[in-house]
Design a protein around this motif. Structure first.
Motif, short mmCIF file in Angstrom:
data_model
loop_
_atom_site.label_atom_id
_atom_site.label_comp_id
_atom_site.label_asym_id
_atom_site.label_seq_id
_atom_site.Cartn_x
_atom_site.Cartn_y
_atom_site.Cartn_z
N GLN A 1 0.87 -1.23 0.03
CA GLN A 1 -0.07 0.07 -0.04
C GLN A 1 0.87 1.36 0.06
O GLN A 1 0.42 2.37 -0.69
N ARG A 2 2.02 1.14 0.51
CA ARG A 2 2.89 2.40 0.72
C ARG A 2 3.85 2.56 -0.43
O ARG A 2 4.22 3.55 -0.56
N ASN A 3 3.97 1.56 -1.15
CA ASN A 3 5.01 1.62 -2.42
C ASN A 3 4.32 2.65 -3.17
O ASN A 3 3.28 2.46 -3.82
N GLU A 4 5.19 3.36 -4.09
CA GLU A 4 4.86 4.31 -5.04
C GLU A 4 5.67 3.87 -6.32
O GLU A 4 5.39 4.35 -7.41
N ASN A 5 6.45 2.97 -6.16
CA ASN A 5 7.19 2.55 -7.46
C ASN A 5 6.46 1.56 -8.38
O ASN A 5 5.59 0.76 -7.72
N PHE A 6 6.58 1.70 -9.72
CA PHE A 6 6.09 0.70 -10.67
C PHE A 6 6.46 -0.85 -10.08
O PHE A 6 5.35 -1.50 -9.97
N ARG A 7 7.68 -0.87 -9.89
CA ARG A 7 8.07 -2.35 -9.42
C ARG A 7 9.40 -2.29 -8.41
O ARG A 7 10.27 -1.35 -8.81
N LYS A 8 9.22 -2.93 -7.41
CA LYS A 8 10.52 -3.07 -6.21
C LYS A 8 10.60 -4.20 -5.84
O LYS A 8 9.74 -4.70 -5.06
N ALA A 9 11.61 -4.97 -5.82
CA ALA A 9 12.02 -6.29 -5.20
C ALA A 9 12.22 -6.00 -3.70
O ALA A 9 13.00 -5.27 -3.42
N MET B 1 4.25 -3.70 -6.37
CA MET B 1 3.96 -2.83 -7.62
C MET B 1 2.77 -1.82 -7.42
O MET B 1 1.98 -2.05 -6.55
N SER B 2 2.74 -0.63 -8.01
CA SER B 2 1.98 0.26 -8.18
C SER B 2 1.62 0.69 -9.54
O SER B 2 2.44 1.20 -10.12
N LEU B 3 0.49 0.41 -10.04
CA LEU B 3 -0.12 0.77 -11.39
C LEU B 3 -0.86 2.19 -11.42
O LEU B 3 -2.00 2.00 -10.61
N LYS B 4 -0.56 3.02 -12.08
CA LYS B 4 -1.40 4.29 -12.17
C LYS B 4 -2.78 3.90 -12.89
O LYS B 4 -2.95 2.90 -13.55
N PRO B 5 -3.83 4.81 -12.67
CA PRO B 5 -5.04 4.41 -13.40
C PRO B 5 -4.83 4.25 -14.86
O PRO B 5 -4.44 5.25 -15.26
N GLY B 6 -5.48 3.27 -15.36
CA GLY B 6 -5.14 2.88 -16.83
C GLY B 6 -3.90 2.15 -17.33
O GLY B 6 -3.85 1.85 -18.24
N GLU B 7 -2.90 2.14 -16.54
CA GLU B 7 -1.69 1.68 -16.46
C GLU B 7 -2.00 0.14 -16.19
O GLU B 7 -2.44 -0.56 -15.77
N ASP B 8 -0.88 -0.58 -17.36
CA ASP B 8 -0.99 -2.19 -17.07
C ASP B 8 0.46 -2.55 -16.89
O ASP B 8 1.48 -1.75 -17.02
N ILE B 9 0.70 -3.78 -16.61
CA ILE B 9 1.89 -4.44 -16.54
C ILE B 9 2.73 -4.69 -17.51
O ILE B 9 3.88 -4.36 -17.88
#
Length: 168
Positions: A49-57, A69-77
């Motif tokens: 929930q706190r993650n702001e990055n697209f991907r973080k290991a 992972m954090s995806l912006k509205p409309g964004e996909d993996i």
């Protein structure tokens, strides 16, 4: 220093998203507790929930990896397939659509919301799209690991380039 420290004073909880107990000695992207044998305990949902990055290991072992992972509205993996890696996608906040299939031209879709887990067997084409108005927060479990230890990709374009100023 840990990249994922948090403080929830209201609920008398605080710590490091990587499970650190000793002010920065066990940080995101390290081998975790593999060398010490100490328990590695993390508020995984809170970290996602706190993650702001697209991907973080946040953990990479010999046979398993966990990323946030954090995806912006409309964004996909992004449509992808891992030949030898099974994957679990767990949504902790937001809504989306997961697509999967053995052939990238013949995939089925399903809606996902908070608490949904999508199992992606190796060799399966898949994508996850944020269909909501707020960031879609999730964590992903890979077995075996898929990304280099310590990967942090701040944005999707950074992840697509895989060679950028991001920490990966």
């Amino acid at each position: 220093n840990c990249m994922n420290q948090w403080d929830d004073s209201e609920n008398q909880r605080r710590g490091c998203g990587c499970g650190n107990r000793n002010s920065g000695t066990l940080c995101v992207g390290t081998s975790g507790n593999r060398d010490t044998g100490d328990p590695l305990v993390i508020d995984l949902v809170g970290a996602a929930q706190r993650n702001e990055n697209f991907r973080k290991a946040i953990f990479t072992g010999e046979n398993l990896q966990v990323t946030l992972m954090s995806l912006k509205p409309g964004e996909d993996i992004g449509l992808e397939m891992h030949d030898d890696t099974d994957q679990l996608l767990v949504v902790v906040d937001g809504t989306g659509t997961v697509q999967m299939g053995r052939c990238q031209n013949n995939m089925r879709s399903c809606c996902v919301t908070e608490g949904s887990g999508s199992f992606v067997p190796a060799g399966t084409w898949h994508n996850l799209t944020n269909t909501g108005c707020t960031p879609l927060k999730l964590y992903s479990v890979y077995a075996p690991p898929e990304h280099p230890r310590g990967t942090v990709q701040e944005t999707k374009p950074c992840a697509e380039r895989r060679r950028c100023r991001c920490r990966s």
